[in-house]
Design a protein around this motif. Structure first.
Motif, short mmCIF file in Angstrom:
data_model
loop_
_atom_site.label_atom_id
_atom_site.label_comp_id
_atom_site.label_asym_id
_atom_site.label_seq_id
_atom_site.Cartn_x
_atom_site.Cartn_y
_atom_site.Cartn_z
N SER A 407 0.93 -1.21 -0.03
CA SER A 407 0.03 0.08 0.11
C SER A 407 0.81 1.09 0.14
CB SER A 407 -0.96 -0.12 1.17
OG SER A 407 -0.30 -0.10 2.24
N ARG A 408 2.23 1.00 0.03
CA ARG A 408 3.06 2.32 0.14
C ARG A 408 3.45 2.68 -1.41
NH1 ARG A 408 7.20 0.51 4.82
NH2 ARG A 408 5.74 1.09 6.62
N PRO A 409 3.77 4.09 -1.50
CA PRO A 409 4.28 4.43 -3.00
C PRO A 409 5.56 4.03 -3.11
CG PRO A 409 3.33 6.42 -1.34
CD PRO A 409 3.43 5.17 -0.66
N GLY A 410 6.38 3.62 -1.83
CA GLY A 410 7.70 2.84 -2.27
C GLY A 410 7.66 1.85 -3.11
N LEU A 411 6.60 1.08 -3.12
CA LEU A 411 6.51 -0.27 -4.02
C LEU A 411 6.78 0.27 -5.48
CD1 LEU A 411 5.81 -3.07 -4.67
CD2 LEU A 411 3.57 -2.55 -4.67
N TRP A 412 6.22 1.08 -6.05
CA TRP A 412 6.23 1.70 -7.16
C TRP A 412 7.77 2.32 -7.53
CZ3 TRP A 412 2.98 -1.09 -9.64
CH2 TRP A 412 1.97 -1.50 -8.92
N ARG A 413 7.95 2.93 -6.45
CA ARG A 413 9.68 3.33 -6.72
C ARG A 413 10.37 2.23 -6.70
NH1 ARG A 413 10.44 6.44 -1.66
NH2 ARG A 413 8.61 7.60 -2.59
N LEU A 414 10.27 0.94 -6.07
CA LEU A 414 11.13 0.00 -6.28
C LEU A 414 11.07 -0.60 -7.73
CD1 LEU A 414 13.28 -2.04 -4.94
CD2 LEU A 414 10.94 -3.31 -4.05
N VAL A 415 9.81 -0.81 -8.15
CA VAL A 415 9.69 -1.40 -9.30
C VAL A 415 10.19 -0.60 -10.35
CG1 VAL A 415 7.63 -1.86 -11.17
CG2 VAL A 415 7.19 -2.51 -8.59
N ALA A 416 10.23 0.92 -10.29
CA ALA A 416 10.88 1.67 -11.35
C ALA A 416 12.10 1.60 -11.50
CB ALA A 416 10.33 3.20 -11.13
N LEU A 417 12.69 1.77 -10.06
CA LEU A 417 14.27 1.50 -9.95
C LEU A 417 14.88 0.10 -10.24
CD1 LEU A 417 16.67 2.70 -8.37
CD2 LEU A 417 16.09 1.33 -6.51
N SER A 418 14.03 -0.87 -10.46
CA SER A 418 14.44 -2.21 -10.65
C SER A 418 14.45 -2.29 -12.26
CB SER A 418 13.53 -3.25 -10.39
OG SER A 418 13.90 -4.62 -10.86
N GLY A 419 13.10 -1.92 -12.77
CA GLY A 419 12.97 -2.08 -14.26
C GLY A 419 13.05 -3.36 -14.92
N GLY A 420 12.99 -4.36 -14.02
CA GLY A 420 13.07 -5.76 -14.46
C GLY A 420 14.62 -6.15 -14.07
N ALA A 421 15.11 -5.46 -13.46
CA ALA A 421 16.85 -6.02 -13.23
C ALA A 421 16.90 -6.14 -12.03
CB ALA A 421 17.75 -4.77 -13.77
N PRO A 422 17.76 -6.92 -11.40
CA PRO A 422 17.97 -7.06 -10.23
C PRO A 422 18.50 -5.97 -9.18
CG PRO A 422 19.07 -9.02 -11.16
CD PRO A 422 18.73 -7.64 -12.28
N VAL A 423 17.97 -5.73 -7.98
CA VAL A 423 18.49 -4.99 -7.17
C VAL A 423 18.86 -5.48 -5.73
CG1 VAL A 423 17.16 -2.90 -8.27
CG2 VAL A 423 15.87 -4.38 -6.32
N LYS A 424 19.48 -4.75 -4.96
CA LYS A 424 19.97 -5.11 -3.52
C LYS A 424 18.72 -4.38 -2.67
CE LYS A 424 24.06 -5.00 -1.94
NZ LYS A 424 24.36 -6.61 -1.60
N VAL A 425 18.05 -4.99 -1.91
CA VAL A 425 16.92 -4.44 -1.16
C VAL A 425 17.08 -4.67 0.53
CG1 VAL A 425 14.45 -4.20 -0.59
CG2 VAL A 425 15.44 -4.77 -2.77
N PHE A 426 17.10 -3.82 1.29
CA PHE A 426 17.22 -3.79 2.67
C PHE A 426 15.49 -3.68 3.14
CE2 PHE A 426 16.81 -1.80 7.05
CZ PHE A 426 17.34 -2.98 7.88
N GLY A 427 15.27 -4.55 4.12
CA GLY A 427 13.90 -4.39 4.84
C GLY A 427 13.77 -5.36 6.11
N GLU A 428 12.36 -5.50 6.28
CA GLU A 428 12.22 -6.42 7.41
C GLU A 428 11.39 -7.43 7.07
OE1 GLU A 428 11.75 -2.63 10.47
OE2 GLU A 428 10.06 -3.41 9.71
N CYS A 429 11.84 -8.85 7.51
CA CYS A 429 11.13 -10.10 7.05
C CYS A 429 10.46 -10.59 8.18
CB CYS A 429 12.22 -10.99 6.42
SG CYS A 429 11.62 -12.47 5.93
N GLY A 430 9.21 -10.89 8.24
CA GLY A 430 8.77 -11.63 9.32
C GLY A 430 7.75 -12.59 8.59
N HIS A 431 6.50 -12.84 9.64
CA HIS A 431 5.68 -14.04 9.15
C HIS A 431 4.54 -13.33 8.18
CE1 HIS A 431 3.97 -11.82 12.71
NE2 HIS A 431 2.89 -12.30 12.22
N HIS A 432 4.40 -12.25 7.95
CA HIS A 432 3.52 -11.47 7.17
C HIS A 432 4.30 -11.33 5.90
CE1 HIS A 432 0.32 -11.19 10.02
NE2 HIS A 432 1.03 -10.49 10.70
N GLY A 433 5.45 -11.50 5.83
CA GLY A 433 6.33 -11.35 4.41
C GLY A 433 7.43 -10.43 4.56
N PHE A 434 7.80 -9.66 3.51
CA PHE A 434 8.99 -8.69 3.48
C PHE A 434 8.45 -7.22 3.24
CE2 PHE A 434 12.56 -6.49 1.48
CZ PHE A 434 13.63 -7.06 2.45
#
Length: 451
Positions: A407-434
């Motif tokens: 639900s965050r705008p950051g998702l679309w920023r990440l999609v645009a930054l990747s453009g289908g290419a691999p990226v390095k991503v830092f975040g929080e991983c838990g039982h609901h996902g990443f």
């Protein structure tokens, strides 16, 4: 410092914004149009910004303080940094000559800077001790701790009875009672001085309205609450580290007692969460030499941003001291030896499968842990029906994104930054996902905050 500051990016400047509204307003002021007499020198940036009145706002930022950026603006805003400070830093970070290097700042900026540095000279760094209040009375402190422990024990015992009544009567009663049942119980936990229990109880009220399968989710959360209650009531039988974790989950304060670790700490991510009473800022750091990923927590009154503000993607030469508790990543920031500087390294990454395994291992030490900090290497954001996931570019595995991340705008920023290419991503991983918080494109790209 002027050369160092030229390496700041717009993303790093905007990561200092106290809220989304300030970020948007500051972005509009990041052009030369409203500014005059702007300049920079010796770790300071200043300028005059045209406002709605006849006199422009005087804005100055001190970037040379090891405690982090400091701001002064003649506008009436109570936010720090205000939109004018953000706009000035964006203009300066652009590097197009709109903020030229000057030998001396104007009198209004120079006087504030001199007064500020005179006040801070000789003071102990924030978080490094040195309180002038004198030593606390250990006997009085022990008595206060004992009285609070008695209240918490009474609260945990009452909560155990309420959970037993709920299960005895059936979970359907929770759906019929709505939020009222849980709000009243949470208030009782506040009276018992157990804010951690109160927060968990309050969250139970939303589960019956969360869709299909809610009884199982409610039962799971009730079980975790029961486990926490039992951990407190039987804390004398627990290992010291696990007992410290139980105290932390209950919300009982515990000072940092770990040996200070000096390192060059990369600011991985910074974001705020707010409730009606307090704003909590979470700042993740990664040590270049120690390899540790640590969490800083800072707080501000309702509607006010916390004081600590560090630009994402820069490096802090500082000491951190760990708080007690098994599997706890929280630390306190001690002495800082230099202003934030450009990063010459990135955090090491791992696969999505290893990230999930790390969370599972961490649960053995802290069963109430929501997530762990993880950097994923070479992942690609891809849609999965109505959902999204981060897929390994080099393996047949993936992690789903959490509902909050989708639900965050950051998702679309990440999609645009990747453009289908691999990226390095830092975040929080838990039982609901990443939940992705910061990303680095392949090659030499700068850190891009996603929250």
């Amino acid at each position: 410092m002027t050369e160092q500051g030229a390496h700041w990016t717009a993303e790093q400047v905007l990561s200092l914004a106290p809220d989304a509204a300030s970020r948007t307003a500051g972005g509009k002021l990041g052009t030369a149009g409203p500014w005059s007499e702007a300049g920079s020198g010796e770790g300071t940036v200043w300028g005059l910004c045209k406002g709605s009145g006849s006199r422009p706002y005087q804005t100055v930022v001190d970037l040379a303080d090891a405690a982090g950026p400091a701001y002064r603006c003649s506008c009436p805003s109570r936010k720090f940094p205000c939109k004018h400070a953000l706009g000035l830093l964006l203009l300066w970070a652009g590097g197009d000559g709109s903020v030229p290097a000057r030998a001396e700042p104007p009198d209004w900026a120079g006087q504030w800077l001199a007064n500020r540095r005179e006040r801070t000279e000789g003071k102990p760094p924030r978080g490094a001790g040195g309180s002038g209040a004198g030593p606390a009375d250990p006997v009085a402190a022990r008595r206060r701790a004992e009285r609070r422990a008695e209240r918490v024990t009474a609260g945990a015992t009452e909560l155990e009875q309420r959970l037993a009544d709920l299960l005895r009567g059936g979970l359907a009663a929770a759906e019929q009672a709505g939020y009222g049942l849980w709000d009243e119980t949470a208030a009782r936990m506040v009276d018992a001085q157990a804010p951690g229990l109160a927060a968990r109880v309050r969250e139970l009220g939303a589960i019956p309205a969360s869709g299909a399968g809610w009884p199982a989710r409610l039962l799971e959360e009730c079980a975790l609450l029961h486990l926490l209650n039992e951990g407190w009531l039987r804390r004398d039988r627990l290992p010291d580290t696990l007992a410290a974790t139980v105290r932390a989950r209950l919300g009982l304060p515990a000072p940092a007692d770990g040996t200070p670790v000096r390192d060059h700490w990369l600011v991985l991510a910074q974001y705020d969460t707010a409730d009606p009473k307090v704003t909590t800022r979470r700042t993740w750091l990664h040590g270049a030499a120690s390899g540790r990923t640590r969490l800083l927590l800072s707080y501000g009154a309702a509607g006010r941003a916390p004081e600590l503000s560090l630009p994402v993607g820069l490096v802090l030469d500082a000491e951190l001291s760990a708080h007690p508790g098994a599997g706890q990543s929280r630390s306190s920031l001690g002495e800082r030896f230099a202003p934030p500087a450009p990063a010459a390294f990135r955090p090491p990454g791992t696969s999505t499968a290893e990230a999930a395994a790390r969370y599972g291992e961490a649960l053995c030490e802290d069963p109430w842990l929501e997530s762990v900090p993880v950097t994923l290497d070479r992942v690609i954001p891809v849609p999965d029906g109505d959902l999204w996931q981060l897929a390994d570019a080099d393996a047949d595995c993936a992690l789903p994104l959490t509902r909050a991340a989708r639900s965050r705008p950051g998702l679309w920023r990440l999609v645009a930054l990747s453009g289908g290419a691999p990226v390095k991503v830092f975040g929080e991983c838990g039982h609901h996902g990443f939940t992705p918080l910061t990303a680095w494109p392949e090659g030499t790209g700068e850190a891009v905050p996603l929250c």
